[in-house]
Enzyme design. Structure first.
Site, PDB file in Angstrom:
ATOM      1  N   ARG A  36       0.817  -1.235   0.000  1.00  0.00           N
ATOM      2  CA  ARG A  36       0.000   0.000   0.000  1.00  0.00           C
ATOM      3  C   ARG A  36       0.842   1.273   0.000  1.00  0.00           C
ATOM      4  O   ARG A  36       0.367   2.342   0.361  1.00  0.00           O
ATOM      5  CB  ARG A  36      -0.983   0.014   1.173  1.00  0.00           C
ATOM      6  N   HIS A  55       5.469   8.614 -27.567  1.00  0.00           N
ATOM      7  CA  HIS A  55       4.449   9.419 -26.886  1.00  0.00           C
ATOM      8  C   HIS A  55       4.548  10.890 -27.319  1.00  0.00           C
ATOM      9  O   HIS A  55       3.543  11.512 -27.679  1.00  0.00           O
ATOM     10  CB  HIS A  55       4.622   9.291 -25.375  1.00  0.00           C
ATOM     11  N   ASN A  83      -2.839  18.302 -20.472  1.00  0.00           N
ATOM     12  CA  ASN A  83      -3.231  17.277 -21.453  1.00  0.00           C
ATOM     13  C   ASN A  83      -3.512  17.854 -22.828  1.00  0.00           C
ATOM     14  O   ASN A  83      -4.121  17.177 -23.673  1.00  0.00           O
ATOM     15  CB  ASN A  83      -4.465  16.526 -20.958  1.00  0.00           C
ATOM     16  N   GLU A 126       6.572  18.065 -25.288  1.00  0.00           N
ATOM     17  CA  GLU A 126       6.009  18.448 -23.982  1.00  0.00           C
ATOM     18  C   GLU A 126       6.545  19.816 -23.546  1.00  0.00           C
ATOM     19  O   GLU A 126       5.866  20.567 -22.844  1.00  0.00           O
ATOM     20  CB  GLU A 126       6.319  17.382 -22.921  1.00  0.00           C
ATOM     21  N   ARG A 184      -4.827  21.321 -13.746  1.00  0.00           N
ATOM     22  CA  ARG A 184      -3.862  20.297 -14.181  1.00  0.00           C
ATOM     23  C   ARG A 184      -4.268  19.671 -15.521  1.00  0.00           C
ATOM     24  O   ARG A 184      -3.415  19.213 -16.282  1.00  0.00           O
ATOM     25  CB  ARG A 184      -3.699  19.212 -13.106  1.00  0.00           C
ATOM     26  N   LYS A 221       1.880  11.367 -11.340  1.00  0.00           N
ATOM     27  CA  LYS A 221       0.982  10.484 -12.102  1.00  0.00           C
ATOM     28  C   LYS A 221       1.757   9.217 -12.420  1.00  0.00           C
ATOM     29  O   LYS A 221       2.823   9.277 -13.040  1.00  0.00           O
ATOM     30  CB  LYS A 221       0.541  11.144 -13.406  1.00  0.00           C
ATOM     31  N   LYS A 270       5.439  22.987 -14.488  1.00  0.00           N
ATOM     32  CA  LYS A 270       4.725  21.789 -14.046  1.00  0.00           C
ATOM     33  C   LYS A 270       4.550  21.791 -12.528  1.00  0.00           C
ATOM     34  O   LYS A 270       3.478  21.462 -12.013  1.00  0.00           O
ATOM     35  CB  LYS A 270       5.457  20.527 -14.493  1.00  0.00           C
ATOM     36  N   GLU A 272      -5.889  16.780 -10.423  1.00  0.00           N
ATOM     37  CA  GLU A 272      -6.551  17.147 -11.673  1.00  0.00           C
ATOM     38  C   GLU A 272      -8.066  17.334 -11.547  1.00  0.00           C
ATOM     39  O   GLU A 272      -8.868  16.688 -12.218  1.00  0.00           O
ATOM     40  CB  GLU A 272      -6.232  16.100 -12.757  1.00  0.00           C
ATOM     41  N   HIS A 316      -3.317  15.631 -25.837  1.00  0.00           N
ATOM     42  CA  HIS A 316      -3.121  14.248 -25.387  1.00  0.00           C
ATOM     43  C   HIS A 316      -4.281  13.322 -25.730  1.00  0.00           C
ATOM     44  O   HIS A 316      -4.081  12.123 -25.868  1.00  0.00           O
ATOM     45  CB  HIS A 316      -2.838  14.209 -23.886  1.00  0.00           C
ATOM     46  N   HIS A 371      -3.162  10.185 -27.377  1.00  0.00           N
ATOM     47  CA  HIS A 371      -3.385   8.844 -26.813  1.00  0.00           C
ATOM     48  C   HIS A 371      -4.131   7.962 -27.811  1.00  0.00           C
ATOM     49  O   HIS A 371      -3.865   6.757 -27.913  1.00  0.00           O
ATOM     50  CB  HIS A 371      -4.170   8.940 -25.507  1.00  0.00           C
TER      51      HIS A 371
HETATM   52  P1  NAD Z   1      10.607   5.875 -22.709  1.00  0.00           P
HETATM   53  O1  NAD Z   1      10.578   5.741 -21.270  1.00  0.00           O
HETATM   54  O2  NAD Z   1      10.122   4.750 -23.542  1.00  0.00           O
HETATM   55  O3  NAD Z   1      12.095   6.239 -23.147  1.00  0.00           O
HETATM   56  C1  NAD Z   1      12.381   6.445 -24.504  1.00  0.00           C
HETATM   57  C2  NAD Z   1      13.541   5.562 -24.980  1.00  0.00           C
HETATM   58  O4  NAD Z   1      14.773   6.132 -24.555  1.00  0.00           O
HETATM   59  C3  NAD Z   1      13.532   4.153 -24.441  1.00  0.00           C
HETATM   60  O5  NAD Z   1      13.986   3.269 -25.432  1.00  0.00           O
HETATM   61  C4  NAD Z   1      14.535   4.218 -23.287  1.00  0.00           C
HETATM   62  O6  NAD Z   1      15.090   2.974 -22.981  1.00  0.00           O
HETATM   63  C5  NAD Z   1      15.553   5.146 -23.877  1.00  0.00           C
HETATM   64  N1  NAD Z   1      16.370   5.876 -22.930  1.00  0.00           N
HETATM   65  C6  NAD Z   1      16.005   6.386 -21.744  1.00  0.00           C
HETATM   66  N2  NAD Z   1      16.982   7.136 -21.252  1.00  0.00           N
HETATM   67  C7  NAD Z   1      18.000   7.101 -22.125  1.00  0.00           C
HETATM   68  C8  NAD Z   1      19.287   7.701 -22.174  1.00  0.00           C
HETATM   69  N3  NAD Z   1      19.691   8.552 -21.233  1.00  0.00           N
HETATM   70  N4  NAD Z   1      20.083   7.416 -23.220  1.00  0.00           N
HETATM   71  C9  NAD Z   1      19.650   6.604 -24.213  1.00  0.00           C
HETATM   72  N5  NAD Z   1      18.441   6.025 -24.235  1.00  0.00           N
HETATM   73  C10 NAD Z   1      17.624   6.283 -23.206  1.00  0.00           C
HETATM   74  O7  NAD Z   1       9.782   7.149 -23.211  1.00  0.00           O
HETATM   75  P2  NAD Z   1       9.647   8.630 -22.620  1.00  0.00           P
HETATM   76  O8  NAD Z   1       9.445   9.475 -23.800  1.00  0.00           O
HETATM   77  O9  NAD Z   1      10.716   8.947 -21.657  1.00  0.00           O
HETATM   78  O10 NAD Z   1       8.297   8.555 -21.781  1.00  0.00           O
HETATM   79  C11 NAD Z   1       7.071   8.273 -22.391  1.00  0.00           C
HETATM   80  C12 NAD Z   1       6.126   7.721 -21.352  1.00  0.00           C
HETATM   81  O11 NAD Z   1       5.916   8.697 -20.339  1.00  0.00           O
HETATM   82  C13 NAD Z   1       4.778   7.342 -21.902  1.00  0.00           C
HETATM   83  O12 NAD Z   1       4.386   6.097 -21.405  1.00  0.00           O
HETATM   84  C14 NAD Z   1       3.871   8.434 -21.378  1.00  0.00           C
HETATM   85  O13 NAD Z   1       2.558   8.005 -21.208  1.00  0.00           O
HETATM   86  C15 NAD Z   1       4.520   8.761 -20.071  1.00  0.00           C
HETATM   87  N6  NAD Z   1       4.215  10.099 -19.570  1.00  0.00           N
HETATM   88  C16 NAD Z   1       3.820  10.212 -18.287  1.00  0.00           C
HETATM   89  C17 NAD Z   1       3.562  11.459 -17.751  1.00  0.00           C
HETATM   90  C18 NAD Z   1       3.217  11.580 -16.303  1.00  0.00           C
HETATM   91  O14 NAD Z   1       2.838  12.669 -15.876  1.00  0.00           O
HETATM   92  N7  NAD Z   1       3.354  10.537 -15.518  1.00  0.00           N
HETATM   93  C19 NAD Z   1       3.716  12.600 -18.537  1.00  0.00           C
HETATM   94  C20 NAD Z   1       4.134  12.461 -19.846  1.00  0.00           C
HETATM   95  C21 NAD Z   1       4.384  11.188 -20.361  1.00  0.00           C
HETATM   96  N1  GLY Z   2       1.378  14.893 -18.074  1.00  0.00           N
HETATM   97  C1  GLY Z   2       0.120  15.269 -17.535  1.00  0.00           C
HETATM   98  C2  GLY Z   2       0.150  15.502 -16.066  1.00  0.00           C
HETATM   99  O1  GLY Z   2       1.127  15.277 -15.395  1.00  0.00           O
HETATM  100  O2  GLY Z   2      -0.823  15.909 -15.514  1.00  0.00           O
END
Ligand code: NAD
Ligand code: GLY
Length: 360
Positions: free
Chosen positions: A118, A262, A242, A182, A238, A140, A224, A234, A245, A249
């Site tokens: 938890r 993404h 999006n 972003e 917040r 998130k 942010k 949200e 998005h 999505h």
């Molecule tokens: P990702 O985590 O898939 O990373 C992109 C690629 O880069 C991967 O192949 C990874 O292994 C590689 N990588 C990571 N760091 C590296 C480095 N320093 N050098 C070389 N390669 C590296 O993608 P992302 O773009 O980082 O994140 C996308 C994800 O984040 C999605 O799932 C999206 O939904 C999520 N997201 C979440 C929020 C949130 O608020 N939680 C906000 C925006 C996006």
């Molecule tokens: N990336 C959207 C949020 O964090 O709210």
């Protein structure tokens, strides 16, 4: 090093941004309250940075879990591997989880931390531009479902975010551009001056100018952090994060997770949202063109995939966390630097936009 704060009362935490942070043991250890530490990372990031992190944590009982790389693995099944490791190692509820990777690892690691017994403490060490400017901040966490992106998750804040800008040196150009989507978003939703700065600095950012990148990361995190402090779960502002998005999505789910990054899907979605905003009579055509031009110059796609027709888009957009009573709500732009809160969209206008924007 720059230090920002996400102000959330007793769940407030720092964001450290700077060079050479992975070597600074004290930045981690001050946030780790017990000996047991699980590092969650993936097969791409582990060979690059896991040793550096391990060197900073020699005094701890460390376990690591190295997951397959890719958005298609951001699933409940993969989450099971993290829980297996925590249980086999008999980790207690005062253990700490470190998410070392991009947004996929951060979202999954954070969700595992939220669920295990938890809730255990977790640290975000984002290693992509996208994760440093967005996903690691704000709590998130979650995974995808075959029918909808990020549909299973929790709000769960980390103890700290440690963004070492040197790790971006190994990121490929496509991933760097994905992060810029972003970054551009912040300019559009609440920071017109930042948008203008981006118009001037986009070439420097793509050329990995260190000062420009540091400014973009700090400025994005500041935006942010302010939004999250105002509306953690949200219920209001917040949602503006999006922008683009819901379209994005739909593109990610509809083309199979991983086909579009993404950030790429969000980039197209931002342009679609901007087009719709113009059709609503809010955004000028000139500003629409400025937005599309900046997104293109960031190395990002602006045209939706031909394989997704408007009917399929609408079906996919019906699965979105902003929708209420099954009705689609979107974030649109009143102008550059000002987003709307979620608005219900007239279906005819939405269909018209989906059928015309980027379709000729
Ligand atoms: P990702 O985590 O898939 O990373 C992109 C690629 O880069 C991967 O192949 C990874 O292994 C590689 N990588 C990571 N760091 C590296 C480095 N320093 N050098 C070389 N390669 C590296 O993608 P992302 O773009 O980082 O994140 C996308 C994800 O984040 C999605 O799932 C999206 O939904 C999520 N997201 C979440 C929020 C949130 O608020 N939680 C906000 C925006 C996006
Ligand atoms: N990336 C959207 C949020 O964090 O709210």
């Amino acid at each position: 090093m720059k230090q920002l704060h996400v102000e959330l009362g007793d769940r407030s935490y720092p964001i450290y941004i700077g060079s050479q942070l992975l070597n600074q043991a004290d930045l981690y250890t001050r946030h780790i309250k017990s000996r047991q530490v699980l590092i969650v990372t993936n097969e791409t990031v582990a060979p690059l940075y896991l040793d550096k992190v391990l060197q900073s944590l020699q005094a701890y009982q460390i376990e690591t879990v190295i997951l397959a790389d890719g958005e298609q693995y951001k699933t409940l099944d993969t989450l099971g591997r993290i829980f297996d490791k925590l249980l086999v190692a008999k980790f207690s509820r005062n253990a700490t989880l470190i998410a070392l990777g991009g947004g996929v690892i951060g979202d999954m690691g954070g969700f595992a931390a939220a669920c295990y017994q938890r809730g255990i403490a977790f640290l975000q060490i984002p290693t992509t531009l996208l994760a440093q400017v967005d996903s690691s901040v704000g709590g998130k966490t979650g995974v995808n479902h075959p029918l909808g992106k990020n549909m299973i998750g929790a709000f769960y804040q980390p103890q700290c975010v440690l963004a070492d800008t040197d790790v971006l040196d190994t990121l490929d150009d496509r991933q760097l551009s994905a992060g810029l989507a972003e970054v551009i978003k912040y300019g559009l939703i609440r920071d017109a001056d930042f948008f203008v700065w981006l118009e001037h600095s986009i070439d420097a950012l793509r050329a990995r100018d260190k000062n420009a990148l540091a400014h973009a990361i700090e400025h994005s995190c500041r935006n942010k952090a302010d939004i999250v402090a105002e509306d953690e779960t949200e219920t209001g502002v917040r949602a503006t994060l999006n922008l683009g998005h819901t379209f994005g999505h739909a593109i990610e789910t509809g083309t199979g997770y991983g086909a579009y990054l993404h950030g790429e899907a969000v980039a197209i979605g931002i342009c679609q949202a901007a087009e719709l905003s113009m059709r609503k009579g809010w955004l000028s055509r000139q500003d629409l063109e400025r937005i599309i031009a900046l997104v293109r110059r960031a190395g990002l796609p602006v045209i939706p995939p031909a394989a997704l027709d408007s009917e399929r888009f609408l079906e996919l957009m019906a699965v979105d966390k902003k929708n209420l009573d099954g009705r689609i709500r979107l974030i649109l732009l009143e102008k550059i630097g000002k987003a709307t809160l979620p608005v219900y969209i007239d279906r005819t206008l939405l269909e018209l936009t989906l059928n015309t924007y980027g379709r000729n």
